[in-house]
Design an enzyme around this catalytic site. Sequence first.
Site, PDB file in Angstrom:
ATOM      1  N   LYS A  13       6.310 -20.287  31.617  1.00 17.91           N
ATOM      2  CA  LYS A  13       5.152 -19.981  32.462  1.00 17.91           C
ATOM      3  C   LYS A  13       4.013 -20.976  32.169  1.00 17.91           C
ATOM      4  O   LYS A  13       4.074 -21.729  31.183  1.00 17.91           O
ATOM      5  CB  LYS A  13       4.733 -18.530  32.203  1.00 17.91           C
ATOM      6  CG  LYS A  13       5.820 -17.514  32.619  1.00 17.91           C
ATOM      7  CD  LYS A  13       5.375 -16.092  32.337  1.00 17.91           C
ATOM      8  CE  LYS A  13       6.389 -15.080  32.830  1.00 17.91           C
ATOM      9  NZ  LYS A  13       5.961 -13.685  32.592  1.00 17.91           N
TER      10      LYS A  13
ATOM     11  N   TYR B  38       8.254 -12.020  42.421  1.00 15.64           N
ATOM     12  CA  TYR B  38       7.832 -10.770  41.784  1.00 15.64           C
ATOM     13  C   TYR B  38       7.717  -9.626  42.797  1.00 15.64           C
ATOM     14  O   TYR B  38       6.953  -8.683  42.585  1.00 15.64           O
ATOM     15  CB  TYR B  38       6.497 -10.982  41.056  1.00 15.64           C
ATOM     16  CG  TYR B  38       6.634 -11.671  39.707  1.00 15.64           C
ATOM     17  CD1 TYR B  38       7.484 -11.178  38.714  1.00 15.64           C
ATOM     18  CD2 TYR B  38       5.892 -12.815  39.407  1.00 15.64           C
ATOM     19  CE1 TYR B  38       7.594 -11.811  37.476  1.00 15.64           C
ATOM     20  CE2 TYR B  38       6.006 -13.449  38.164  1.00 15.64           C
ATOM     21  CZ  TYR B  38       6.856 -12.934  37.210  1.00 15.64           C
ATOM     22  OH  TYR B  38       6.972 -13.546  35.974  1.00 15.64           O
TER      23      TYR B  38
ATOM     24  N   HIS C 108       9.671 -16.410  31.508  1.00 14.34           N
ATOM     25  CA  HIS C 108      10.379 -15.451  32.370  1.00 14.34           C
ATOM     26  C   HIS C 108      11.876 -15.632  32.183  1.00 14.34           C
ATOM     27  O   HIS C 108      12.363 -16.753  32.052  1.00 14.34           O
ATOM     28  CB  HIS C 108      10.036 -15.702  33.841  1.00 14.34           C
ATOM     29  CG  HIS C 108      10.961 -14.961  34.767  1.00 14.34           C
ATOM     30  ND1 HIS C 108      10.762 -13.641  35.104  1.00 14.34           N
ATOM     31  CD2 HIS C 108      12.129 -15.334  35.364  1.00 14.34           C
ATOM     32  CE1 HIS C 108      11.755 -13.242  35.890  1.00 14.34           C
ATOM     33  NE2 HIS C 108      12.604 -14.250  36.065  1.00 14.34           N
TER      34      HIS C 108
ATOM     35  N   ASN D 174       2.679 -14.105  28.575  1.00 10.77           N
ATOM     36  CA  ASN D 174       3.860 -13.928  27.707  1.00 10.77           C
ATOM     37  C   ASN D 174       4.872 -15.076  27.800  1.00 10.77           C
ATOM     38  O   ASN D 174       6.056 -14.909  27.522  1.00 10.77           O
ATOM     39  CB  ASN D 174       4.498 -12.553  27.909  1.00 10.77           C
ATOM     40  CG  ASN D 174       5.037 -12.340  29.309  1.00 10.77           C
ATOM     41  OD1 ASN D 174       4.957 -13.226  30.156  1.00 10.77           O
ATOM     42  ND2 ASN D 174       5.593 -11.174  29.549  1.00 10.77           N
TER      43      ASN D 174
ATOM     44  N   GLU E 197      17.078 -15.155  42.015  1.00  7.66           N
ATOM     45  CA  GLU E 197      16.021 -16.048  41.521  1.00  7.66           C
ATOM     46  C   GLU E 197      16.479 -17.508  41.530  1.00  7.66           C
ATOM     47  O   GLU E 197      15.704 -18.403  41.882  1.00  7.66           O
ATOM     48  CB  GLU E 197      15.575 -15.600  40.127  1.00  7.66           C
ATOM     49  CG  GLU E 197      14.809 -14.264  40.188  1.00  7.66           C
ATOM     50  CD  GLU E 197      14.573 -13.638  38.830  1.00  7.66           C
ATOM     51  OE1 GLU E 197      14.944 -14.239  37.796  1.00  7.66           O
ATOM     52  OE2 GLU E 197      14.013 -12.521  38.795  1.00  7.66           O
TER      53      GLU E 197
HETATM   54  P1  DAT Z   1       9.764  -9.160  32.175  1.00  7.01           P
HETATM   55  O1  DAT Z   1       8.976 -10.432  32.395  1.00  7.01           O
HETATM   56  O2  DAT Z   1       9.984  -8.886  30.709  1.00  7.01           O
HETATM   57  O3  DAT Z   1      11.039  -9.124  32.979  1.00  7.01           O
HETATM   58  P2  DAT Z   1       8.643  -7.358  34.157  1.00  7.01           P
HETATM   59  O4  DAT Z   1       9.642  -7.890  35.109  1.00  7.01           O
HETATM   60  O5  DAT Z   1       8.517  -5.871  34.023  1.00  7.01           O
HETATM   61  O6  DAT Z   1       8.855  -7.944  32.683  1.00  7.01           O
HETATM   62  O7  DAT Z   1       7.188  -7.902  34.541  1.00  7.01           O
HETATM   63  C1  DAT Z   1       7.026  -9.216  34.999  1.00  7.01           C
HETATM   64  C2  DAT Z   1       5.788  -9.791  34.383  1.00  7.01           C
HETATM   65  O8  DAT Z   1       4.652  -9.046  34.823  1.00  7.01           O
HETATM   66  C3  DAT Z   1       5.737  -9.715  32.857  1.00  7.01           C
HETATM   67  O9  DAT Z   1       6.415 -10.768  32.234  1.00  7.01           O
HETATM   68  C4  DAT Z   1       4.267  -9.775  32.604  1.00  7.01           C
HETATM   69  C5  DAT Z   1       3.678  -9.013  33.786  1.00  7.01           C
HETATM   70  N1  DAT Z   1       3.445  -7.617  33.414  1.00  7.01           N
HETATM   71  C6  DAT Z   1       4.347  -6.632  33.284  1.00  7.01           C
HETATM   72  N2  DAT Z   1       3.772  -5.482  32.915  1.00  7.01           N
HETATM   73  C7  DAT Z   1       2.453  -5.748  32.829  1.00  7.01           C
HETATM   74  C8  DAT Z   1       1.304  -4.988  32.494  1.00  7.01           C
HETATM   75  N3  DAT Z   1       1.396  -3.698  32.177  1.00  7.01           N
HETATM   76  N4  DAT Z   1       0.084  -5.606  32.491  1.00  7.01           N
HETATM   77  C9  DAT Z   1      -0.021  -6.927  32.820  1.00  7.01           C
HETATM   78  N5  DAT Z   1       1.022  -7.701  33.144  1.00  7.01           N
HETATM   79  C10 DAT Z   1       2.241  -7.128  33.149  1.00  7.01           C
HETATM   80 MG    MG Z   2      11.390  -8.997  35.005  1.00  6.27          MG
END
Ligand code: DAT
Ligand code: MG
Length: 169
Positions: A29, A69, A135, A132, A146
Amino acid sequence: MICLVLTIFANLFPAAPGAAQERTFLAVKPDGVQRRLVGEVVRRFERKGFKLVALKLVQASEELLREHYAELRGRPFFGRLIEYMRSGPVVAMVWQGLDVVRASRMLIGATDPADASPGTIRGDFCVEVGKNVIHGSDSLESARQEIALWFRADELLCWEDSFGHWLHE
Ligand code: DAT
Ligand code: MG
């Protein structure tokens, strides 16, 4: 008896055909790119034994990110997430190997870096869910979608590697 049958079966068919051909989509990212973590991420996936089949530096459009997303559209952080992902280039990659989707999630660590174990990428390099670093696709189906969203078919290279024999039977 069942164990014996399973053992014989497993020895006759050591891995599902094409299992080592599994692919996943990963992206470093914008924070990871800015913090010069691209090499570290690539190093970890290479060291594990996966094969790089595509890589490019991309300034992602809002449209692409909204599609990527789409599942999170209703979440309160969605707008911030899209802005963050647009805030600079990302390094989009496709990696291939045995069980690579699941294994990548293990190498990446939990979504919230506070929950990510030390030794994982998120556990080692970040502190906040909104930054974080990386991805990774969470299932075979999302990997397929994707990869198709971020790459054209001719950007995925099929190359012979002489390494696979040393990784799996
Ligand atoms: P991952 O990236 O581990 O697959 P995800 O698909 O649930 O997690 O979410 C996509 C991204 O969205 C994640 O990397 C960071 C952001 N995200 C998820 N939950 C969040 C939250 N509670 N607050 C802020 N950003 C969040
Ligand atoms: Mg995810």
